[in-house]
Design a protein around this motif. Structure first.
Motif, mmCIF file in Angstrom:
data_model
loop_
_atom_site.group_PDB
_atom_site.id
_atom_site.type_symbol
_atom_site.label_atom_id
_atom_site.label_comp_id
_atom_site.label_asym_id
_atom_site.label_seq_id
_atom_site.Cartn_x
_atom_site.Cartn_y
_atom_site.Cartn_z
ATOM 1 N N ALA A 99 37.874 70.407 103.584
ATOM 2 C CA ALA A 99 37.186 69.357 102.826
ATOM 3 C C ALA A 99 37.313 69.602 101.329
ATOM 4 N N ALA A 100 37.212 70.865 100.915
ATOM 5 C CA ALA A 100 37.339 71.173 99.493
ATOM 6 C C ALA A 100 38.729 70.824 98.976
ATOM 7 N N ALA A 101 39.765 71.128 99.779
ATOM 8 C CA ALA A 101 41.135 70.777 99.377
ATOM 9 C C ALA A 101 41.301 69.272 99.265
ATOM 10 N N GLU A 102 40.702 68.534 100.198
ATOM 11 C CA GLU A 102 40.816 67.072 100.167
ATOM 12 C C GLU A 102 40.090 66.472 98.970
ATOM 13 N N LEU A 103 38.942 67.073 98.601
ATOM 14 C CA LEU A 103 38.140 66.532 97.504
ATOM 15 C C LEU A 103 38.536 67.095 96.147
ATOM 16 N N GLY A 104 39.340 68.158 96.155
ATOM 17 C CA GLY A 104 39.769 68.740 94.886
ATOM 18 C C GLY A 104 38.711 69.578 94.212
ATOM 19 N N VAL A 105 37.837 70.231 94.996
ATOM 20 C CA VAL A 105 36.820 71.118 94.438
ATOM 21 C C VAL A 105 36.921 72.457 95.164
ATOM 22 N N SER A 106 36.182 73.454 94.705
ATOM 23 C CA SER A 106 36.211 74.758 95.359
ATOM 24 C C SER A 106 35.253 74.765 96.548
ATOM 25 N N PRO A 107 35.538 75.578 97.572
ATOM 26 C CA PRO A 107 34.606 75.676 98.712
ATOM 27 C C PRO A 107 33.209 76.103 98.290
ATOM 28 N N SER A 108 33.100 76.992 97.311
ATOM 29 C CA SER A 108 31.778 77.454 96.876
ATOM 30 C C SER A 108 30.996 76.312 96.225
ATOM 31 N N ALA A 109 31.695 75.475 95.417
ATOM 32 C CA ALA A 109 31.020 74.331 94.800
ATOM 33 C C ALA A 109 30.553 73.348 95.864
ATOM 34 N N LEU A 110 31.374 73.179 96.893
ATOM 35 C CA LEU A 110 31.027 72.257 97.971
ATOM 36 C C LEU A 110 29.814 72.789 98.744
ATOM 37 N N SER A 111 29.784 74.088 99.002
ATOM 38 C CA SER A 111 28.646 74.695 99.692
ATOM 39 C C SER A 111 27.364 74.519 98.887
ATOM 40 N N HIS A 112 27.460 74.670 97.560
ATOM 41 C CA HIS A 112 26.298 74.484 96.688
ATOM 42 C C HIS A 112 25.806 73.039 96.755
ATOM 43 N N MET A 113 26.729 72.083 96.778
ATOM 44 C CA MET A 113 26.354 70.666 96.877
ATOM 45 C C MET A 113 25.598 70.397 98.177
ATOM 46 N N MET A 114 26.078 70.989 99.288
ATOM 47 C CA MET A 114 25.443 70.737 100.577
ATOM 48 C C MET A 114 24.057 71.369 100.651
ATOM 49 N N LYS A 115 23.891 72.530 100.061
ATOM 50 C CA LYS A 115 22.568 73.161 100.045
ATOM 51 C C LYS A 115 21.589 72.295 99.270
ATOM 52 N N GLY A 116 22.072 71.730 98.154
ATOM 53 C CA GLY A 116 21.221 70.851 97.358
ATOM 54 C C GLY A 116 20.858 69.582 98.113
ATOM 55 N N LEU A 117 21.823 69.008 98.830
ATOM 56 C CA LEU A 117 21.570 67.788 99.600
ATOM 57 C C LEU A 117 20.572 68.061 100.727
ATOM 58 N N THR A 120 18.321 70.378 100.828
ATOM 59 C CA THR A 120 17.015 70.642 100.222
ATOM 60 C C THR A 120 16.319 69.337 99.861
ATOM 61 N N ARG A 121 17.060 68.403 99.256
ATOM 62 C CA ARG A 121 16.464 67.120 98.863
ATOM 63 C C ARG A 121 16.035 66.309 100.075
ATOM 64 N N LEU A 122 16.850 66.333 101.163
ATOM 65 C CA LEU A 122 16.525 65.548 102.355
ATOM 66 C C LEU A 122 15.505 66.234 103.250
ATOM 67 N N GLY A 123 15.383 67.545 103.104
ATOM 68 C CA GLY A 123 14.415 68.284 103.907
ATOM 69 C C GLY A 123 14.845 68.514 105.343
ATOM 70 N N VAL A 124 16.128 68.387 105.628
ATOM 71 C CA VAL A 124 16.654 68.632 106.984
ATOM 72 C C VAL A 124 17.962 69.406 106.870
ATOM 73 N N ARG A 125 18.299 70.102 107.959
ATOM 74 C CA ARG A 125 19.573 70.816 108.006
ATOM 75 C C ARG A 125 20.635 69.872 108.560
ATOM 76 N N LEU A 126 21.710 69.687 107.805
ATOM 77 C CA LEU A 126 22.756 68.741 108.189
ATOM 78 C C LEU A 126 23.943 69.413 108.865
ATOM 79 N N LEU A 127 24.205 70.674 108.509
ATOM 80 C CA LEU A 127 25.399 71.360 108.999
ATOM 81 C C LEU A 127 25.035 72.694 109.628
ATOM 82 N N ALA A 128 25.616 72.952 110.799
ATOM 83 C CA ALA A 128 25.478 74.252 111.444
ATOM 84 C C ALA A 128 26.723 75.059 111.136
ATOM 85 N N ARG A 129 26.553 76.186 110.457
ATOM 86 C CA ARG A 129 27.688 76.981 109.993
ATOM 87 C C ARG A 129 27.803 78.258 110.816
ATOM 88 N N THR A 130 29.039 78.610 111.199
ATOM 89 C CA THR A 130 29.349 79.914 111.770
ATOM 90 C C THR A 130 30.497 80.502 110.951
#
Length: 299
Positions: free
Chosen positions: A24-42, A44-54
């Protein structure tokens, strides 16, 4: 909706479909770490867990699946619009992920990719070689390459290779010990190398054809395999008769390492096709399609 929130939703939709932060990061042209930070913020704002990571994969949670269904059509419209803008910028860019059979990867992609990538330095291509038929949307692929007869009807298909056929071959050593078959029924008295289909698990049928007439033979033997390269190695070693794609057999026939029998009989195969979902095509994928598109030889 704030601009940043829209960016986060587009990023979430890309991750959920790709099932990978890296892709996804390659497709969007951002770094994986930046993408992970965006998802944590999202989250937190929604108050639910959206992704299960392994350590190996990423998948949407039930809440994430519900969100994806509600935003998917809107996100696709945004992505389509962004992809269309890419055409105005001139050079296509982005990542392409393709699933291909072993033969398709060697016959179609290998001859074209070096020149294509040199001509398109902003495009990256990931190729997954697998005999199984993959679900492009579920497994996060942009396109696949398979024989025409195996492409689902709801896919857009572009021919990338000519029609071909499977032929019956054996080694000279094998025929020193066994008579050459003169008709399909003779195969029942030979040691035939059988191929087990990876998808479905059944055996590939020996349905020979001549002048539109089909004959199904009861081929049998000591070997059942699910790898075409191993089958070819064992045919060359004299372990039995086998079916081989005519283009793959050509060099062995020319060097007399293999002998083609039942010359008038074969199993016809529709040519290789590149296929993809019809929802949208990025400029990068469109450029690759044009590079791979098969053109019949001029008469």
């Amino acid at each position: 909706m704030k601009r940043g929130e829209l960016d986060d939703l587009v990023a979430y939709g890309t991750i959920a479909r790709a099932r990978s932060f890296t892709r996804a990061a390659a497709e969007l042209g951002v770094s994986p770490s930046a993408l992970s930070h965006m998802m944590k913020g999202l989250e937190t704002r929604l108050g639910v867990r959206l992704l299960a990571r392994t350590t190996r994969s990423v998948a949407a949670t039930p809440a994430g699946e519900r969100l994806l269904r509600s935003i998917e059509s809107a996100v696709e419209e945004v992505e389509t619009g962004l992809a269309a803008l890419g055409e105005w910028r001139g050079d296509p860019s982005g990542a392409i992920r393709i699933t291909a059979s072993q033969f398709a990867a060697q016959a179609v992609l290998a001859p074209v990719l070096p020149k294509f990538l040199l001509a398109n330095p902003k495009i990256s291509v990931e190729v997954s070689v697998d005999s199984r038929l993959m679900d492009l949307v579920r497994d996060g692929f942009d396109a696949g390459i398979r024989w025409g007869g195996n492409v689902a009807q709801d896919m857009v298909a572009v021919r990338v290779g000519p029609d071909t056929r499977l032929i019956v071959v054996g080694s000279p050593d094998y025929f020193e010990r066994n008579p050459r078959p003169s008709k399909p029924a003779d195969l029942e008295r030979h040691n035939c190398i059988l191929y087990r289909l990876v998808t479905g698990g059944g055996l590939f049928p020996w349905k020979l054809e001549r002048d539109g007439k089909e004959v199904r033979t009861r081929a049998a033997g000591q070997l059942v395999l699910d790898d075409p390269d191993l089958a070819a190695t064992l045919m060359l070693a004299g372990a039995g008769l086998g079916l081989m794609l005519e283009p793959k057999a050509a060099s062995h026939l020319a060097a007399e390492r293999l002998v083609h029998v039942l010359d008038d009989w074969c199993i016809p195969f529709q040519g290789l096709h590149l296929y993809y979902p019809s929802r949208h095509v990025t400029p990068a994928l469109r450029a690759l399609i044009e590079a791979l598109r098969w053109k019949p030889p001029e008469a």
